[in-house]
Design a protein around this motif. Structure first.
Motif, PDB file in Angstrom:
ATOM      1  N   SER A   1      17.103  32.284  70.328  1.00 38.39           N
ATOM      2  CA  SER A   1      17.663  32.259  71.684  1.00 38.39           C
ATOM      3  C   SER A   1      17.190  31.030  72.455  1.00 38.39           C
ATOM      4  CB  SER A   1      17.261  33.528  72.432  1.00 38.39           C
ATOM      5  OG  SER A   1      17.735  34.678  71.764  1.00 38.39           O
TER       6      SER A   1
ATOM      7  N   SER B   1      19.456  28.025  73.940  1.00 36.06           N
ATOM      8  CA  SER B   1      19.407  27.665  75.362  1.00 36.06           C
ATOM      9  C   SER B   1      19.227  26.162  75.546  1.00 36.06           C
ATOM     10  CB  SER B   1      18.261  28.423  76.046  1.00 36.06           C
ATOM     11  OG  SER B   1      17.011  27.980  75.562  1.00 36.06           O
TER      12      SER B   1
ATOM     13  N   ILE C   1      22.456  34.183  76.592  1.00 34.17           N
ATOM     14  CA  ILE C   1      21.314  33.736  75.784  1.00 34.17           C
ATOM     15  C   ILE C   1      19.995  34.111  76.449  1.00 34.17           C
ATOM     16  CG2 ILE C   1      20.106  31.680  74.954  1.00 34.17           C
ATOM     17  CD1 ILE C   1      22.911  30.441  74.508  1.00 34.17           C
TER      18      ILE C   1
ATOM     19  N   ALA D   1      16.916  36.711  75.324  1.00 35.91           N
ATOM     20  CA  ALA D   1      15.505  36.310  75.268  1.00 35.91           C
ATOM     21  C   ALA D   1      14.626  37.211  76.138  1.00 35.91           C
ATOM     22  CB  ALA D   1      15.374  34.850  75.700  1.00 35.91           C
TER      23      ALA D   1
ATOM     24  N   SER E   1      21.133  43.520  76.410  1.00 42.39           N
ATOM     25  CA  SER E   1      21.963  42.324  76.232  1.00 42.39           C
ATOM     26  C   SER E   1      23.446  42.656  76.339  1.00 42.39           C
ATOM     27  CB  SER E   1      21.678  41.687  74.866  1.00 42.39           C
ATOM     28  OG  SER E   1      20.317  41.332  74.753  1.00 42.39           O
TER      29      SER E   1
END
Length: 539
Positions: free
Chosen positions: A319, A323, A349, A353, A394
């Protein structure tokens, strides 16, 4: 039994009556008439001959018919083959014509586009010719006025010359008594040229292009002042009374006599040095993250890597790498696709994380509670719970982004009013609620993760990541809280630069606070990367 022929019955009826006769006559008559057996055998032979003849005739006829039919079938086969070949040729010809038709259509489209370009150029040429003709007309008027002024000045000079010549002519006339022919001719020409001159009276000079007339500043109606055109307006002819406003895509030049295209402003790869800096830093950080990921995979069986769910660590590194790469969506000329991918990509993303860090923090608390004897928390230990937490949290961000893109997605926008002489190429969020919903949910996850990690930072564990997660969330929240006022107070490419800096700073904070201590132990303190070393560190 066969029927008797009619001719037999007729013979019986017409036969005369029989009379008695002798035996000799009977014998002679029996000897002269054939026997019935021979007649039957003759009939059979005749019938067989007739049958053979019929069979031969039928055989020859069927053979002829068969040969004729075979010949006709062969002819039909040849004709069918010829028709099939003709059909194939026709199909090939049709395909060729279709290709030629497509080519003709493409050429027609190209010709149409060229015709449209020519029409646009023709319109522009007509406009330029019109402006040029107006300029020529104004120049002619200005030339006529200048000639009139020169004529009036010449008249004044001639009057002065005549005044100077009078004493000389008077003296010469008195001496001779009469004027010479040259003097008479010169006097006549001067009188004719003086009578043709028209005097010009102006109290103001003509206004040049880029300015306009302003009346009312004098008591005389014919007098005026020349003032420059205001910002965003031009005048391309002399003595203009009004100025014309440029379109939204154009801006006046320095002389304000014509409109020029505005400058396009965005983070360009060729014109802005900061773009090269962002690109280089993003690539280096992405490579560093990849190296750390490779190191963790290489040392995946060591205690420091296996502590607190190594799969989540892998996912967190991926992730962070993504990014850093999503920075390139903010660079260059923005289009609709990149505008839709910008905020949604880094929002999803970062949600992955931060959800991974939140799952790690929750697992630290559960692991401490599960160490007590008879604890019911032991059933929650394993990889299913953190994976479920990360997936559910998520997925909420994904649903928010999909809803935002479905209702009012971001799009490319051209800001022509914020700056004079510039057009800002930027991304319009479409729905402000959707934009701040993505940022708000990401901030909520970061805040909850920070609180849980802060509460679990002092729990005893073989390798407690809670304190590192606390520092990383502190850096993450600080960066994004500081970004909000800077984001709202800037415009254009500087606003995009603030977003890029926030993404890179928060990603670097996560990478440094969580993984640098582990890399230090793996590379330089290998004695701690054992079970005994972790237990000593715990003590």
């Amino acid at each position: 039994m066969a029927p008797t022929p009619p001719c037999t019955h007729t013979a019986l009826r017409a036969s005369p009556p029989r009379f008695p006769h002798s035996e000799g006559d009977d014998a002679g008559s029996r000897a002269s008439s054939p026997s019935p057996t021979r007649e039957r055998s003759g009939h059979k032979e005749l019938q067989q001959k007739i049958d053979r003849m019929l069979q031969r005739a039928l055989h020859s006829t069927s053979k002829q018919i068969t040969e004729k039919l075979t010949k006709e079938i062969c002819d039909l086969g040849h004709r069918i083959a010829e028709l099939e070949s003709k059909m194939d040729n026709a199909v090939v010809t049709l395909n060729t014509h279709d290709g030629e038709l497509d080519i003709i259509k493409d050429e027609n489209l190209q010709l149409m586009s060229k015709l449209e370009n020519l029409e646009n150029r023709s319109c522009r040429s007509d406009l330029r010719i019109r402006v040029f003709s107006e300029s020529v007309t104004d120049l002619q008027a200005f030339t006529m006025a200048l000639l009139q002024e020169l004529a009036s000045e010449a008249r004044v000079v001639q009057l002065h010359l005549r005044a100077l010549e009078r004493p000389y002519l008077h003296a010469h006339h008195n001496s001779n008594g009469s004027a010479t022919p040259q003097e008479s001719q010169t006097r006549t020409l001067m009188a004719d040229s003086t009578s043709r001159m028209v005097p010009v009276s102006r109290c103001s000079d003509p206004c040049l292009p880029g300015s306009r007339k302003k009346f009312g500043s004098s008591i005389h109606e014919c007098c005026y002042d020349c003032i420059p055109c205001p910002e965003g307006e031009i005048s391309n002819i002399p003595d203009s009374e009004n100025c014309m406003k440029c379109s939204d895509e154009e801006w006046p030049n320095e002389k304000k006599d014509r409109c020029v295209p505005k400058l396009m402003e965005f983070l360009s790869y060729t014109d802005d040095t900061i773009v090269a800096v962002f690109s280089a830093v993003s690539i280096l950080c992405c490579l560093l993250t990849g190296v750390i990921l490779g190191m963790f995979i290489h040392y995946q069986d060591t205690p420091i890597v296996k502590a607190n769910n190594r799969n989540l660590s892998y996912l967190l590194l991926v992730s962070i790498m993504l990014s850093f790469l999503c920075v390139f969506l903010f660079l260059g000329h923005p289009v609709d696709v990149t505008c839709m991918l910008r905020v949604t990509s880094f929002g999803v993303i970062f949600s992955v994380a931060v959800s991974s860090l939140l799952a790690k923090s929750i697992m630290v608390c559960i692991a401490f509670k599960a160490t007590k004897p008879g604890s019911s928390w032991r059933k929650w230990m394993g990889i299913k719970l953190p994976n479920s937490i990360m997936s559910v949290l998520s997925m909420v961000q994904v649903i928010i982004c999909v809803t935002w893109l479905s209702i009012s997605p971001p799009f490319q926008d051209r800001d022509t009013h914020s700056y004079q002489g510039k057009i800002i190429i930027q991304c319009n969020e479409g729905s402000v609620i959707g934009f701040y919903s993505v940022l708000g949910y990401m901030g909520l996850l970061a805040a909850v993760s920070f609180i849980i990690a802060f509460l679990a930072r002092t729990l005893p564990d073989s390798f407690n990541e809670a304190k590192y997660i606390t520092f990383s969330m502190l850096v993450f929240c600080s960066v994004w809280i500081a970004m909000i006022p800077a984001y709202l107070s800037t415009r254009g490419k500087y606003m995009v630069a603030v977003e890029i800096f926030a993404i890179m700073a928060s990603s670097t904070g996560l990478l440094g606070c969580i993984f640098f201590p582990k890399c230090y132990i793996i590379l330089f303190r290998r004695e701690l990367n054992t079970k005994s070393g972790l237990l000593e560190n715990r003590g």
